[in-house]
Design a protein around this motif. Structure first.
Motif, PDB file in Angstrom:
ATOM      1  N   THR A  30      10.534 -10.598   1.742  1.00 22.13           N
ATOM      2  CA  THR A  30      10.739 -12.000   2.060  1.00 22.13           C
ATOM      3  C   THR A  30      11.409 -12.694   0.887  1.00 22.13           C
ATOM      4  O   THR A  30      11.223 -12.289  -0.260  1.00 22.13           O
ATOM      5  CB  THR A  30       9.399 -12.684   2.392  1.00 22.13           C
ATOM      6  OG1 THR A  30       9.608 -14.081   2.575  1.00 22.13           O
ATOM      7  CG2 THR A  30       8.390 -12.487   1.276  1.00 22.13           C
ATOM      8  N   ARG A  63       4.852 -16.758   8.189  1.00 22.23           N
ATOM      9  CA  ARG A  63       4.498 -16.467   9.577  1.00 22.23           C
ATOM     10  C   ARG A  63       5.070 -15.150  10.064  1.00 22.23           C
ATOM     11  O   ARG A  63       4.605 -14.597  11.060  1.00 22.23           O
ATOM     12  CB  ARG A  63       4.992 -17.590  10.486  1.00 22.23           C
ATOM     13  CG  ARG A  63       4.339 -18.915  10.224  1.00 22.23           C
ATOM     14  CD  ARG A  63       4.890 -19.984  11.161  1.00 22.23           C
ATOM     15  NE  ARG A  63       4.298 -21.291  10.918  1.00 22.23           N
ATOM     16  CZ  ARG A  63       4.610 -22.379  11.589  1.00 22.23           C
ATOM     17  NH1 ARG A  63       5.523 -22.335  12.541  1.00 22.23           N
ATOM     18  NH2 ARG A  63       4.023 -23.520  11.306  1.00 22.23           N
ATOM     19  N   THR A  64       6.070 -14.642   9.380  1.00 25.39           N
ATOM     20  CA  THR A  64       6.747 -13.444   9.883  1.00 25.39           C
ATOM     21  C   THR A  64       6.478 -12.216   9.023  1.00 25.39           C
ATOM     22  O   THR A  64       7.268 -11.283   8.991  1.00 25.39           O
ATOM     23  CB  THR A  64       8.256 -13.692   9.969  1.00 25.39           C
ATOM     24  OG1 THR A  64       8.750 -14.026   8.668  1.00 25.39           O
ATOM     25  CG2 THR A  64       8.579 -14.805  10.942  1.00 25.39           C
ATOM     26  N   TRP A  65       5.317 -12.199   8.345  1.00 27.79           N
ATOM     27  CA  TRP A  65       5.059 -11.080   7.434  1.00 27.79           C
ATOM     28  C   TRP A  65       5.022  -9.737   8.174  1.00 27.79           C
ATOM     29  O   TRP A  65       5.446  -8.715   7.623  1.00 27.79           O
ATOM     30  CB  TRP A  65       3.755 -11.302   6.655  1.00 27.79           C
ATOM     31  CG  TRP A  65       2.497 -11.342   7.476  1.00 27.79           C
ATOM     32  CD1 TRP A  65       1.979 -12.430   8.116  1.00 27.79           C
ATOM     33  CD2 TRP A  65       1.595 -10.271   7.730  1.00 27.79           C
ATOM     34  NE1 TRP A  65       0.817 -12.095   8.749  1.00 27.79           N
ATOM     35  CE2 TRP A  65       0.544 -10.776   8.521  1.00 27.79           C
ATOM     36  CE3 TRP A  65       1.558  -8.928   7.352  1.00 27.79           C
ATOM     37  CZ2 TRP A  65      -0.516  -9.992   8.949  1.00 27.79           C
ATOM     38  CZ3 TRP A  65       0.495  -8.130   7.780  1.00 27.79           C
ATOM     39  CH2 TRP A  65      -0.534  -8.666   8.577  1.00 27.79           C
ATOM     40  N   GLU A 122       6.714  -8.891  10.930  1.00 27.55           N
ATOM     41  CA  GLU A 122       8.085  -8.507  11.261  1.00 27.55           C
ATOM     42  C   GLU A 122       8.885  -8.139  10.020  1.00 27.55           C
ATOM     43  O   GLU A 122       9.735  -7.247  10.055  1.00 27.55           O
ATOM     44  CB  GLU A 122       8.780  -9.645  12.008  1.00 27.55           C
ATOM     45  CG  GLU A 122       8.215  -9.939  13.388  1.00 27.55           C
ATOM     46  CD  GLU A 122       6.965 -10.799  13.370  1.00 27.55           C
ATOM     47  OE1 GLU A 122       6.407 -11.051  14.449  1.00 27.55           O
ATOM     48  OE2 GLU A 122       6.532 -11.216  12.269  1.00 27.55           O
ATOM     49  N   ASN A 123       8.627  -8.819   8.909  1.00 28.93           N
ATOM     50  CA  ASN A 123       9.395  -8.569   7.687  1.00 28.93           C
ATOM     51  C   ASN A 123       9.097  -7.201   7.089  1.00 28.93           C
ATOM     52  O   ASN A 123       9.977  -6.561   6.522  1.00 28.93           O
ATOM     53  CB  ASN A 123       9.115  -9.648   6.654  1.00 28.93           C
ATOM     54  CG  ASN A 123       9.695 -10.984   7.061  1.00 28.93           C
ATOM     55  OD1 ASN A 123      10.496 -11.074   8.003  1.00 28.93           O
ATOM     56  ND2 ASN A 123       9.303 -12.031   6.370  1.00 28.93           N
TER      57      ASN A 123
END
Length: 130
Positions: free
Chosen positions: A102, A110-112, A114-115
């Protein structure tokens, strides 16, 4: 050289506990959002838990573990741990840790899930039998 070593896995019966450890070298874990992911045989990798950098402090869990797992830091030891209680057969898998990929290195965001992980170790295997 940046390196991560996961340890603490093993074989337990359903209902048992394990404590996983993520040890870093070559960088300071406290400065980064650190995540634990797992991959079960035949399944996609799954985000388990994420902890913000020590200066930010938010913690996130996937729904299936939030009442049973606890992620924490020990900045003096440069480690992040995952305490896993009330283990279920569905928790079986290879567990990985590392900094979240990130731009805001200190925040899971919020996208940990997906990342994913920027860097990871070899993983530690957890096997839960019924």
């Amino acid at each position: 050289q940046v390196q991560l070593v996961e340890s603490g896995g093993g074989s337990v019966q359903s209902g048992g506990s394990l404590r996983l450890s993520c040890a870093g070298s070559g960088f300071t874990l406290a400065h980064f959002a650190i995540g634990w992911f797992r991959q079960a045989p035949g399944k996609d990798r799954e985000g388990v838990a994420c902890i913000d950098s020590s200066s930010e402090g938010s913690i996130y869990y996937t729904d299936s573990v939030k009442t049973r797992f606890t992620i924490s830091r020990d900045d003096a030891k440069n480690t992040v741990s995952l305490q896993m209680n009330s283990l279920e057969t569905e928790d079986t898998g290879l567990y990985y840790c590392g900094p979240i990929r990130t731009r805001d290195m200190g925040s899971c965001g919020r996208t940990w899930v997906e990342n994913g992980l920027e860097v990871q170790g070899q993983g530690t295997r957890v096997t839960v039998s019924s």
